[in-house]
Scaffold this motif. Structure first.
Motif, mmCIF file in Angstrom:
data_model
loop_
_atom_site.group_PDB
_atom_site.id
_atom_site.type_symbol
_atom_site.label_atom_id
_atom_site.label_comp_id
_atom_site.label_asym_id
_atom_site.label_seq_id
_atom_site.Cartn_x
_atom_site.Cartn_y
_atom_site.Cartn_z
ATOM 1 N N ASP A 12 0.756 -1.116 -0.132
ATOM 2 C CA ASP A 12 0.049 -0.267 0.389
ATOM 3 C C ASP A 12 0.321 1.115 0.334
ATOM 4 O O ASP A 12 0.112 2.222 -0.387
ATOM 5 C CB ASP A 12 -0.199 0.014 1.382
ATOM 6 C CG ASP A 12 -0.039 -0.346 2.778
ATOM 7 O OD1 ASP A 12 0.631 -0.788 2.390
ATOM 8 O OD2 ASP A 12 -0.485 0.700 3.496
ATOM 9 N N GLU A 13 2.065 1.262 0.091
ATOM 10 C CA GLU A 13 3.073 2.124 0.389
ATOM 11 C C GLU A 13 3.547 2.736 -1.526
ATOM 12 O O GLU A 13 4.457 1.616 -2.136
ATOM 13 C CB GLU A 13 4.419 1.797 0.845
ATOM 14 C CG GLU A 13 3.882 1.818 2.781
ATOM 15 C CD GLU A 13 5.640 2.004 2.955
ATOM 16 O OE1 GLU A 13 6.066 2.288 3.017
ATOM 17 O OE2 GLU A 13 5.278 1.049 4.225
ATOM 18 N N PRO A 14 3.150 3.764 -1.839
ATOM 19 C CA PRO A 14 3.371 4.324 -3.465
ATOM 20 C C PRO A 14 5.611 3.911 -3.631
ATOM 21 O O PRO A 14 5.377 3.324 -4.514
ATOM 22 C CB PRO A 14 2.959 5.399 -3.513
ATOM 23 C CG PRO A 14 1.699 5.646 -2.698
ATOM 24 C CD PRO A 14 2.577 5.149 -0.973
ATOM 25 N N ASP A 15 5.566 4.305 -2.717
ATOM 26 C CA ASP A 15 7.181 4.494 -3.150
ATOM 27 C C ASP A 15 7.941 3.155 -2.606
ATOM 28 O O ASP A 15 8.345 2.709 -3.432
ATOM 29 C CB ASP A 15 7.879 4.978 -1.411
ATOM 30 C CG ASP A 15 7.928 6.664 -1.646
ATOM 31 O OD1 ASP A 15 7.521 7.573 -2.715
ATOM 32 O OD2 ASP A 15 8.053 7.361 -0.736
ATOM 33 N N ILE A 16 7.249 2.130 -1.581
ATOM 34 C CA ILE A 16 7.582 0.753 -2.393
ATOM 35 C C ILE A 16 7.582 0.197 -3.014
ATOM 36 O O ILE A 16 8.368 -0.213 -4.270
ATOM 37 C CB ILE A 16 7.300 -0.049 -0.824
ATOM 38 C CG1 ILE A 16 7.906 0.584 0.294
ATOM 39 C CG2 ILE A 16 7.527 -1.419 -1.058
ATOM 40 C CD1 ILE A 16 9.323 -0.095 1.281
ATOM 41 N N ARG A 17 6.292 0.478 -3.526
ATOM 42 C CA ARG A 17 6.136 -0.566 -5.196
ATOM 43 C C ARG A 17 7.195 0.222 -6.465
ATOM 44 O O ARG A 17 7.510 -0.945 -6.934
ATOM 45 C CB ARG A 17 4.183 0.361 -5.074
ATOM 46 C CG ARG A 17 3.284 -0.757 -4.491
ATOM 47 C CD ARG A 17 1.631 -1.042 -5.707
ATOM 48 N NE ARG A 17 1.021 0.804 -5.931
ATOM 49 C CZ ARG A 17 0.576 0.940 -4.757
ATOM 50 N NH1 ARG A 17 1.044 0.776 -3.245
ATOM 51 N NH2 ARG A 17 0.608 2.441 -4.867
ATOM 52 N N SER A 33 1.154 -4.163 -10.419
ATOM 53 C CA SER A 33 0.974 -3.478 -8.784
ATOM 54 C C SER A 33 -0.719 -3.701 -7.970
ATOM 55 O O SER A 33 -1.384 -3.432 -9.054
ATOM 56 C CB SER A 33 1.586 -1.833 -8.394
ATOM 57 O OG SER A 33 3.002 -2.476 -9.068
ATOM 58 N N ALA A 34 -0.478 -4.456 -6.837
ATOM 59 C CA ALA A 34 -1.720 -4.205 -6.113
ATOM 60 C C ALA A 34 -1.446 -3.474 -4.706
ATOM 61 O O ALA A 34 -0.128 -3.719 -3.747
ATOM 62 C CB ALA A 34 -2.322 -5.650 -6.162
#
Length: 446
Positions: A12-17, A33-34
């Motif tokens: 749920d973290e955009p930076d990690i995705r 990505s989800a």
């Protein structure tokens, strides 16, 4: 999407995705990505994937639910868990639930790339169905179950504790887990923990630098470094002294080792398999084995059945053993009489397959006309061969001679089961090394 291999990223973290997408993209993977469980399940229902990376904490649930969903609906899909640093219990629970491996935040990209490469090797066409291995002999229900368990565990990176009696084939099982998994191209390094003198253990496991102690005339690589990328099999792990257990636990947790006399830690990527003929839980209760190391090694337990629980395999095992003995000696293979085979089927085999092989080798040298009679097996002399393991009074002429002969047989059996490691054989018999050395001298066993 293209024909490239595909990965599903769930976080749920955009930076990690974004970090994961860039890293996997550079490895020539297409990604989807989800942000939560629902989106992940939708992607899985629409498209096939070769790998899934999921965070533990998600807005509408947790990664463990996704691991369980994939195990149920897509059992061939490797799924790795992303956990917070220090959440070792969470990672272990994920492995028990069926996760392939785990990586901690902040994500170490080198570690991530190793994990992804290992997972993708599982999806290679050649590994879709592991060939039947002719070293694991027997078609009894316990052996069919064991083969299925080996195939499943080969797909994971979880530490496996292999329990079973001496001579039951624990090292072979460990080799098969390694050979059927993604680490097969790298080394399988077996080590008998009971055979290494305690003062040399740290050097053997972690290596040493030249001049770090008397006799260290050059740099030496340790067992962890030798197994890097592959599997380290710790046989008789219960024999590790407590100080070494602490150092081993740290090496497993940190995935790094420091050579004796060295200044820097070396990162190692090693899968740990372990075994012992002792009851490890009882060793923990007695204070002889660290509980934290026990839980780290025993993420998944695999029990190897003793030979007496699969007696229907004895004829096949005997036939193959006798054929091998014939081939190695350049002579025709011997055959067992019906009476001899019946004797084998009714014997308890405390030494399991190894004892059967040793027994047949002795009988092969004693038999006439390539036919092994019941008397050639010498089962009447074997410990535990009588009714209830008791000797018949009529068979004893001299008690002292009988007890000395029985002592010799038990010591020889312990030596054979421990591959002539006198220290380990003494422990097996509950003797001190001094007492063992006295008995060997008294009985004339060299």
């Amino acid at each position: 999407m293209s024909d490239r291999q595909r990965a599903l990223i769930v976080d749920d973290e955009p930076d990690i995705r974004e970090l994961l997408e860039i890293t996997l993209g550079r490895m020539k993977l297409d990604t989807r990505s989800a942000r939560n469980l629902k989106e992940a399940r939708d992607w899985l229902a629409r498209e096939p994937f070769d790998l899934c990376l999921t965070d533990m904490r998600l807005p509408d649930g947790n990664g463990m639910e996704l691991v369980q969903h994939i195990q149920l609906r897509h059992p061939q899909l490797p799924v790795a868990m992303i956990t917070a640093y220090g959440s070792l219990d969470t990672a272990i629970n994920a492995l028990k639930a069926g996760a392939f491996d785990f990586v901690t935040k902040p994500v170490d990209l080198a570690r991530l790339r190793e994990l992804v490469a290992s997972a993708l090797r599982l999806r290679a066409p050649a590994r879709e169905e592991a060939p039947v291995d002719n070293r694991l002999i027997g078609d009894s229900p316990p052996m069919r179950t064991l083969r299925k368990q080996i195939a499943k565990l080969a797909r994971s990176q979880a530490p496996v504790y292999i329990s079973g009696e001496s001579g039951s084939g624990k090292e072979l099982v460990a080799r098969l887990i390694h050979e059927q998994g993604p680490r097969a191209a790298h080394s399988f390094v077996p080590v008998n923990c009971g055979a290494i003198p305690s003062e040399l253990m740290e050097s053997e496991f972690f290596g040493h630098r030249k001049g770090s102690f008397t006799g260290a005339i050059e740099d030496k690589q340790g067992l962890f470094q030798a197994a890097n990328g592959g599997t380290l099999f710790l046989d008789e792990v219960a024999d590790l002294p407590l100080p070494m257990q602490v150092k081993l636990l740290r090496a497993i947790q940190e995935k790094a080792v420091r050579a004796v006399g060295g200044q820097q830690e070396i990162t190692v990527d090693v899968r740990i398999l372990s075994a012992t003929h002792k009851d490890l839980a009882a060793e923990v209760a007695a204070g002889r084995f660290r509980q934290d190391l026990y839980y780290r090694l025993n993420v998944i337990e695999l029990r190897v059945p003793p030979l007496r629980e699969r007696r229907e395999d004895i004829p096949t095992l005997a036939e193959i053993t006798l054929r091998r003995l014939g081939e190695s000696s350049g002579l025709p293979p011997a055959r067992l009489t019906e009476e001899a085979l019946e004797k084998l089927k009714n014997y308890r085999f405390p030494g399991n397959v190894r004892e059967l092989e040793n027994m047949l080798e002795r009988a092969y040298t004693l038999c006439e006309d390539d036919l092994i009679q019941a008397r050639d097996l010498r089962l009447a002399d074997a410990p535990g061969a009588g009714e209830g393991g008791e000797a018949s009074l009529a068979s004893i002429d001299n008690l002292e001679d009988y007890l000395e002969d029985l002592e010799r047989k038990l010591i020889m059996q312990a030596l054979e089961e421990t591959r002539w490691n006198r220290t380990a054989a003494a422990q097996r018999l509950g003797l001190t090394f001094r007492s063992m050395r006295y008995r060997l001298k008294k009985l004339g066993i060299d």
